[in-house]
Motif scaffolding. Structure first.
Motif, PDB file in Angstrom:
ATOM      1  N   LEU A 127      -5.192  -5.256  18.278  1.00 18.04           N
ATOM      2  CA  LEU A 127      -4.495  -3.705  18.699  1.00 18.04           C
ATOM      3  C   LEU A 127      -5.716  -2.893  18.605  1.00 18.04           C
ATOM      4  O   LEU A 127      -6.623  -2.890  18.150  1.00 18.04           O
ATOM      5  N   ARG A 128      -5.677  -1.897  19.842  1.00 16.74           N
ATOM      6  CA  ARG A 128      -6.710  -0.631  19.745  1.00 16.74           C
ATOM      7  C   ARG A 128      -6.623  -0.222  18.355  1.00 16.74           C
ATOM      8  O   ARG A 128      -5.577   0.044  17.832  1.00 16.74           O
ATOM      9  N   VAL A 129      -7.717   0.387  17.909  1.00 11.85           N
ATOM     10  CA  VAL A 129      -7.905   0.921  16.520  1.00 11.85           C
ATOM     11  C   VAL A 129      -6.820   2.020  16.497  1.00 11.85           C
ATOM     12  O   VAL A 129      -6.141   2.193  15.372  1.00 11.85           O
ATOM     13  N   ASP A 130      -6.779   3.071  17.341  1.00 10.72           N
ATOM     14  CA  ASP A 130      -5.985   4.173  17.259  1.00 10.72           C
ATOM     15  C   ASP A 130      -4.626   3.895  17.243  1.00 10.72           C
ATOM     16  O   ASP A 130      -3.747   4.261  16.205  1.00 10.72           O
ATOM     17  N   GLU A 131      -4.041   2.710  18.059  1.00  9.72           N
ATOM     18  CA  GLU A 131      -2.787   2.215  17.886  1.00  9.72           C
ATOM     19  C   GLU A 131      -2.312   1.514  16.734  1.00  9.72           C
ATOM     20  O   GLU A 131      -1.481   1.812  16.124  1.00  9.72           O
ATOM     21  N   ALA A 132      -3.526   0.582  16.068  1.00  6.87           N
ATOM     22  CA  ALA A 132      -3.246   0.015  14.906  1.00  6.87           C
ATOM     23  C   ALA A 132      -3.057   1.170  13.838  1.00  6.87           C
ATOM     24  O   ALA A 132      -2.077   0.944  12.811  1.00  6.87           O
ATOM     25  N   GLU A 133      -3.947   2.120  13.790  1.00  6.47           N
ATOM     26  CA  GLU A 133      -3.699   3.214  12.719  1.00  6.47           C
ATOM     27  C   GLU A 133      -2.139   3.821  12.755  1.00  6.47           C
ATOM     28  O   GLU A 133      -1.588   4.183  11.940  1.00  6.47           O
ATOM     29  N   ALA A 134      -1.990   4.199  14.064  1.00 10.26           N
ATOM     30  CA  ALA A 134      -0.741   4.930  14.191  1.00 10.26           C
ATOM     31  C   ALA A 134       0.602   4.145  13.561  1.00 10.26           C
ATOM     32  O   ALA A 134       1.513   4.457  13.069  1.00 10.26           O
ATOM     33  N   LEU A 135       0.557   2.705  14.080  1.00 11.66           N
ATOM     34  CA  LEU A 135       1.465   1.931  13.701  1.00 11.66           C
ATOM     35  C   LEU A 135       1.300   1.636  12.320  1.00 11.66           C
ATOM     36  O   LEU A 135       2.620   1.729  11.648  1.00 11.66           O
ATOM     37  N   ARG A 136       0.397   1.579  11.604  1.00  6.88           N
ATOM     38  CA  ARG A 136       0.547   1.287  10.342  1.00  6.88           C
ATOM     39  C   ARG A 136       1.004   2.796   9.511  1.00  6.88           C
ATOM     40  O   ARG A 136       1.745   2.374   8.669  1.00  6.88           O
ATOM     41  N   ASP A 137       0.599   3.828   9.934  1.00  2.84           N
ATOM     42  CA  ASP A 137       1.395   4.949   9.408  1.00  2.84           C
ATOM     43  C   ASP A 137       2.834   5.220   9.602  1.00  2.84           C
ATOM     44  O   ASP A 137       3.554   5.535   8.676  1.00  2.84           O
ATOM     45  N   ARG A 138       3.400   4.715  10.868  1.00  8.08           N
ATOM     46  CA  ARG A 138       4.656   4.575  11.237  1.00  8.08           C
ATOM     47  C   ARG A 138       5.346   3.578  10.132  1.00  8.08           C
ATOM     48  O   ARG A 138       6.483   3.858   9.789  1.00  8.08           O
ATOM     49  N   LEU A 139       4.835   2.365  10.082  1.00  2.00           N
ATOM     50  CA  LEU A 139       5.380   1.358   9.319  1.00  2.00           C
ATOM     51  C   LEU A 139       5.625   1.902   7.741  1.00  2.00           C
ATOM     52  O   LEU A 139       6.437   1.559   7.096  1.00  2.00           O
ATOM     53  N   VAL A 140       4.569   2.535   7.350  1.00  2.00           N
ATOM     54  CA  VAL A 140       4.636   2.879   5.980  1.00  2.00           C
ATOM     55  C   VAL A 140       5.655   3.964   5.795  1.00  2.00           C
ATOM     56  O   VAL A 140       6.525   3.940   4.787  1.00  2.00           O
ATOM     57  N   ALA A 141       5.675   4.817   6.739  1.00  2.00           N
ATOM     58  CA  ALA A 141       6.896   5.774   6.587  1.00  2.00           C
ATOM     59  C   ALA A 141       8.373   5.196   6.722  1.00  2.00           C
ATOM     60  O   ALA A 141       9.221   5.775   5.912  1.00  2.00           O
ATOM     61  N   LEU A 142       8.384   4.287   7.740  1.00  2.00           N
ATOM     62  CA  LEU A 142       9.628   3.510   7.643  1.00  2.00           C
ATOM     63  C   LEU A 142       9.867   2.637   6.454  1.00  2.00           C
ATOM     64  O   LEU A 142      11.281   2.640   6.028  1.00  2.00           O
ATOM     65  N   ALA A 143       8.886   2.249   5.990  1.00  3.52           N
ATOM     66  CA  ALA A 143       9.243   1.355   4.636  1.00  3.52           C
ATOM     67  C   ALA A 143       9.641   2.324   3.539  1.00  3.52           C
ATOM     68  O   ALA A 143      10.473   1.786   2.747  1.00  3.52           O
ATOM     69  N   GLU A 144       9.049   3.353   3.291  1.00  4.19           N
ATOM     70  CA  GLU A 144       9.219   4.229   2.289  1.00  4.19           C
ATOM     71  C   GLU A 144      10.650   4.677   2.260  1.00  4.19           C
ATOM     72  O   GLU A 144      11.580   5.009   1.464  1.00  4.19           O
ATOM     73  N   THR A 145      11.330   5.130   3.576  1.00  4.79           N
ATOM     74  CA  THR A 145      12.742   5.440   3.943  1.00  4.79           C
ATOM     75  C   THR A 145      13.749   4.411   3.637  1.00  4.79           C
ATOM     76  O   THR A 145      14.923   4.737   3.383  1.00  4.79           O
ATOM     77  N   ARG A 146      13.174   2.989   3.933  1.00  2.57           N
ATOM     78  CA  ARG A 146      14.116   1.886   3.767  1.00  2.57           C
ATOM     79  C   ARG A 146      13.952   0.983   2.623  1.00  2.57           C
ATOM     80  O   ARG A 146      14.145  -0.176   2.632  1.00  2.57           O
ATOM     81  N   ARG A 147      13.293   1.679   1.368  1.00  2.00           N
ATOM     82  CA  ARG A 147      12.854   0.890   0.417  1.00  2.00           C
ATOM     83  C   ARG A 147      13.924  -0.155  -0.257  1.00  2.00           C
ATOM     84  O   ARG A 147      14.869   0.421  -0.459  1.00  2.00           O
ATOM     85  N   SER A 148      14.030  -1.247  -0.341  1.00  2.00           N
ATOM     86  CA  SER A 148      14.968  -2.275  -0.888  1.00  2.00           C
ATOM     87  C   SER A 148      14.453  -2.446  -2.272  1.00  2.00           C
ATOM     88  O   SER A 148      13.131  -2.535  -2.582  1.00  2.00           O
ATOM     89  N   GLY A 149      15.083  -2.748  -3.209  1.00  4.44           N
ATOM     90  CA  GLY A 149      15.022  -3.240  -4.741  1.00  4.44           C
ATOM     91  C   GLY A 149      14.535  -4.580  -4.585  1.00  4.44           C
ATOM     92  O   GLY A 149      15.147  -5.566  -3.920  1.00  4.44           O
ATOM     93  N   LEU A 150      13.561  -4.802  -5.395  1.00  5.85           N
ATOM     94  CA  LEU A 150      12.842  -6.309  -5.159  1.00  5.85           C
ATOM     95  C   LEU A 150      12.977  -6.827  -6.375  1.00  5.85           C
ATOM     96  O   LEU A 150      13.104  -6.532  -7.381  1.00  5.85           O
TER      97      LEU A 150
END
Length: 179
Positions: free
Chosen positions: A156-179
């Motif tokens: 991935l291009r660096v800017d694309e990887a960083e934007a995708l990382r930030d988006r995935l972290v935000a999505l993970a926080e909103t959909r956090r499942s019990g582990l």
């Protein structure tokens, strides 16, 4: 013998064609074509190290040059086949951000499709080795509770990887499942 068409009930879903499985109408996002050069270089270095060292040792100790010539021929053949498939291997890598998960795909003959639920993401890591840095690329690594997941999205291009990382972290926080 005649066959009659069976009427479709309006409530019965029509299965999607095999070409749309499992992404539906979504398009696969591709990694940078520049990653093919990194893939090619890494594989060439590995083949050279694995082939040149034994060839040199055989040449130094061999009285019959036929065996070293066969080894060198095999190395050249492997390099040619590898170079032919490097660009196709990279075109086979893709991802789709769906509503509840990320789909990751790779492989030519043996295609692997992994769905990573956003709620199960524990770590999203961006890594860049010297070769990827030189090409302006990065690898996005996903860590979940499952040891078998091991998804890495290279090229991935660096800017694309960083934007995708930030988006995935935000999505993970909103959909956090019990582990």
């Amino acid at each position: 013998m005649t066959t009659e068409a069976v009427p479709q009930d309006a409530a019965t879903p029509i299965p999607a064609p095999a070409t749309e499985w499992p992404q539906g109408a979504a398009e696969w996002q591709r990694v940078s074509p520049s990653y093919a050069w990194a893939d090619l270089i890494v594989n060439l270095v590995l083949v050279l190290v694995a082939g040149v060292v034994p060839t040199v040792l055989v040449l130094l100790n061999a009285e019959d040059p036929l065996i070293p010539l066969l080894i060198i021929g095999a190395i050249v053949l492997v390099l040619l086949v590898n170079s032919l498939f490097a660009f196709r291997r990279v075109r086979a890598i893709g991802y789709i951000l769906r509503e509840d998960d990320l789909l990751f795909r790779r492989g030519i003959m043996f295609e692997r499709i992994v769905a990573v639920p956003y709620g199960r993401l524990q770590l999203v890591d961006v890594t860049r080795g010297p070769l990827l840095r030189a090409l302006g690329l990065a690898t996005l690594k996903f860590v979940t509770a499952s040891a078998a997941t091991g998804v890495q999205l290279p090229g991935l291009r660096v800017d694309e990887a960083e934007a995708l990382r930030d988006r995935l972290v935000a999505l993970a926080e909103t959909r956090r499942s019990g582990l």
